[in-house]
Design an enzyme around this catalytic site. Sequence first.
Site, PDB file in Angstrom:
ATOM      1  N   GLU A  36      35.646  43.380   6.895  1.00 47.04           N
ATOM      2  CA  GLU A  36      36.458  42.728   7.929  1.00 47.04           C
ATOM      3  C   GLU A  36      37.918  42.580   7.481  1.00 47.04           C
ATOM      4  O   GLU A  36      38.828  42.724   8.280  1.00 47.04           O
ATOM      5  CB  GLU A  36      35.876  41.352   8.302  1.00 47.04           C
ATOM      6  CG  GLU A  36      34.646  41.452   9.179  1.00 47.04           C
ATOM      7  CD  GLU A  36      34.885  42.219  10.477  1.00 47.04           C
ATOM      8  OE1 GLU A  36      35.986  42.156  11.049  1.00 47.04           O
ATOM      9  OE2 GLU A  36      33.944  42.929  10.917  1.00 47.04           O
ATOM     10  N   TYR A 119      40.062  34.923  13.713  1.00 43.30           N
ATOM     11  CA  TYR A 119      39.410  36.176  14.095  1.00 43.30           C
ATOM     12  C   TYR A 119      38.399  36.613  13.028  1.00 43.30           C
ATOM     13  O   TYR A 119      37.235  36.909  13.307  1.00 43.30           O
ATOM     14  CB  TYR A 119      40.460  37.283  14.329  1.00 43.30           C
ATOM     15  CG  TYR A 119      39.822  38.640  14.236  1.00 43.30           C
ATOM     16  CD1 TYR A 119      39.049  39.115  15.286  1.00 43.30           C
ATOM     17  CD2 TYR A 119      39.918  39.402  13.069  1.00 43.30           C
ATOM     18  CE1 TYR A 119      38.385  40.324  15.186  1.00 43.30           C
ATOM     19  CE2 TYR A 119      39.262  40.607  12.961  1.00 43.30           C
ATOM     20  CZ  TYR A 119      38.504  41.066  14.026  1.00 43.30           C
ATOM     21  OH  TYR A 119      37.834  42.247  13.920  1.00 43.30           O
ATOM     22  N   ASP A 137      39.699  39.835  19.431  1.00 44.87           N
ATOM     23  CA  ASP A 137      40.737  40.705  18.866  1.00 44.87           C
ATOM     24  C   ASP A 137      41.323  41.565  19.992  1.00 44.87           C
ATOM     25  O   ASP A 137      40.984  41.364  21.167  1.00 44.87           O
ATOM     26  CB  ASP A 137      40.170  41.564  17.716  1.00 44.87           C
ATOM     27  CG  ASP A 137      39.251  42.657  18.214  1.00 44.87           C
ATOM     28  OD1 ASP A 137      38.855  42.608  19.406  1.00 44.87           O
ATOM     29  OD2 ASP A 137      38.943  43.576  17.442  1.00 44.87           O
TER      30      ASP A 137
END
Length: 353
Positions: A36, A119, A137
């Site tokens: 991520e 996020y 996002d």
Amino acid sequence: MAKTTWLIKLLSWYQKEKREMPWRDNPSPYFTLVSEIMLQQTQVATVIPYFNRFIEKFPTVYDLADADEQVVLKAWEGLGYYSRARNLQKAAKMVVQDFNGKLPSTYDDLQKLPGIGPYCAAAITSIAFGNAVPVVDGNVLRVFTRFWGVFDDIRNTKVRDVFFNKLKPYVAEDNPSDFNQAIMECGALICKPKSPLCEQCPLSKDCFAFNSKKTEDLPVKSKLKPVPHYNIAVAVIQKDGKILIGKRDEKQMLGGLWEFPGGKQESKESLEETCLREVKEETGLQIEILNPLTSVKHAYSHFKITLHPFLCDYVSGKEIPKSATELKWVSLNDLSKYPFPKANKVVLESLYT
Ligand code: SF4
């Protein structure tokens, strides 16, 4: 409660169409964390080889926490946004010291780790721990502004909050990990910024933009101001078969990386004058310019540069680091052991050809 129809279609599309990714095939909270962080601002195809090499070097959070920062930066070299790499290592240290080697699982605790914002925390808590927190996002905003027909400017952070709250009940309906990944995958593969593939989309039947022929009008995104451009002159200074490089201050952008001495061209200055002045100011050395090397263009998020390298000979003086934290004379063979920013790396590679 009956499941939402579009959601059933989206999840079943995802099961059939999802791409293979090393962090998906072999999931663990640590792999999710690394992937991520790498995926911020970067495409999946670019990330995969970096992820594989990174995990080979640092297979566990303990390996990453214990590593030399220069080795971490070298493994990140070319991926850009290097503060991500430094923060990832700081996060790994914190996980080892404060969380007994186990990544925290909640949305709030994850945001206590360096470099993890809302996020990223939403992605990790849902994908690695199955918690019902929606990811918002750019892909998700594109899909849902089109799907629901929302004409608000998506650069406005309040719009993200609105979508976060709107998506909460849906993420909780079934499998939060699949829900978030399905939307991101749909945004990446089908609901593309230009010419979305609506005919193949699992959401098309209920999609506002498709049904009203407004896919090109959404999402609404205000224009950014044009970014400034700078000409940078740098010196590749040779002395006794070695080249001088400097290490950037940790607190600066690209901190901890190495580069050739140089800097911004000032008005009414030739690039050669910039090169001589910057080297004198940054290192105290006198040099002689031999010839220009191939220039390199590079774009950062807030400005663009053209890097103009010059091959130079050392003339006199003792190098003193004035803006770099360290200066080193390094043989051509050893230069590749140091992490360099992208544009400097291109100059470096041209020296071997
Ligand atoms: S139907 Fe088209 S516009 Fe609507 S979500 Fe799917 S790809 Fe995007």
